[in-house]
Design a protein around this motif. Sequence first.
Motif, PDB file in Angstrom:
ATOM      1  N   PHE A  42       0.531  -3.829  32.966  1.00  0.00           N
ATOM      2  CA  PHE A  42      -0.392  -3.194  33.907  1.00  0.00           C
ATOM      3  C   PHE A  42      -1.533  -2.486  33.186  1.00  0.00           C
ATOM      4  O   PHE A  42      -2.660  -2.465  33.676  1.00  0.00           O
ATOM      5  CB  PHE A  42       0.346  -2.216  34.817  1.00  0.00           C
ATOM      6  CG  PHE A  42       1.185  -2.914  35.854  1.00  0.00           C
ATOM      7  CD1 PHE A  42       0.616  -3.757  36.791  1.00  0.00           C
ATOM      8  CD2 PHE A  42       2.556  -2.734  35.879  1.00  0.00           C
ATOM      9  CE1 PHE A  42       1.384  -4.417  37.734  1.00  0.00           C
ATOM     10  CE2 PHE A  42       3.339  -3.369  36.824  1.00  0.00           C
ATOM     11  CZ  PHE A  42       2.750  -4.217  37.761  1.00  0.00           C
ATOM     12  N   LYS A  43      -1.261  -1.937  32.008  1.00  0.00           N
ATOM     13  CA  LYS A  43      -2.320  -1.282  31.241  1.00  0.00           C
ATOM     14  C   LYS A  43      -3.385  -2.301  30.856  1.00  0.00           C
ATOM     15  O   LYS A  43      -4.580  -2.020  30.940  1.00  0.00           O
ATOM     16  CB  LYS A  43      -1.738  -0.610  29.995  1.00  0.00           C
ATOM     17  CG  LYS A  43      -2.775   0.130  29.182  1.00  0.00           C
ATOM     18  CD  LYS A  43      -2.147   0.832  28.001  1.00  0.00           C
ATOM     19  CE  LYS A  43      -3.208   1.575  27.194  1.00  0.00           C
ATOM     20  NZ  LYS A  43      -2.637   2.225  26.022  1.00  0.00           N
ATOM     21  N   GLY A  46      -5.422  -2.937  33.768  1.00  0.00           N
ATOM     22  CA  GLY A  46      -6.001  -1.736  34.363  1.00  0.00           C
ATOM     23  C   GLY A  46      -7.478  -1.565  34.107  1.00  0.00           C
ATOM     24  O   GLY A  46      -8.103  -0.687  34.687  1.00  0.00           O
TER      25      GLY A  46
END
Length: 124
Positions: A42-43, A46
């Motif tokens: 997810f980072k 992001g």
Amino acid sequence: MSNAKVLPLIEPADGQGVAPCCPPLTERPMTAEEAETAARMFKALGDPVRLRLFSAVASHEGGEACVCDISDVGVSQPTVSHHLKKLKEAGLLTSERRGTWVYYRVEPSVLAAMGKLLAMPAAA
């Protein structure tokens, strides 16, 4: 030398596709290791430029895209290369050099794993 870890995608024993790196969020609380693995993914997604590049590759005809076809995301070419590298380090993209161009792919197993992670439980 990079210290990034690649997301582990585990082949299930039954051969019925790819098991996600982590259980669906609604199945049970994640372990610390599972949460760290999912957070890396997810980072990487992001960042708006990375998300656009990932989407451009995933939606490109034939399931792969030449860097020359996806570099128009409002940043310089070196910045595009940096973001593509980060997506590769997170295990979200693979690449192959063909002549002077690099072609990127989102492995179907990655999309399957992401979908399973965010899946809602089946209604009983």
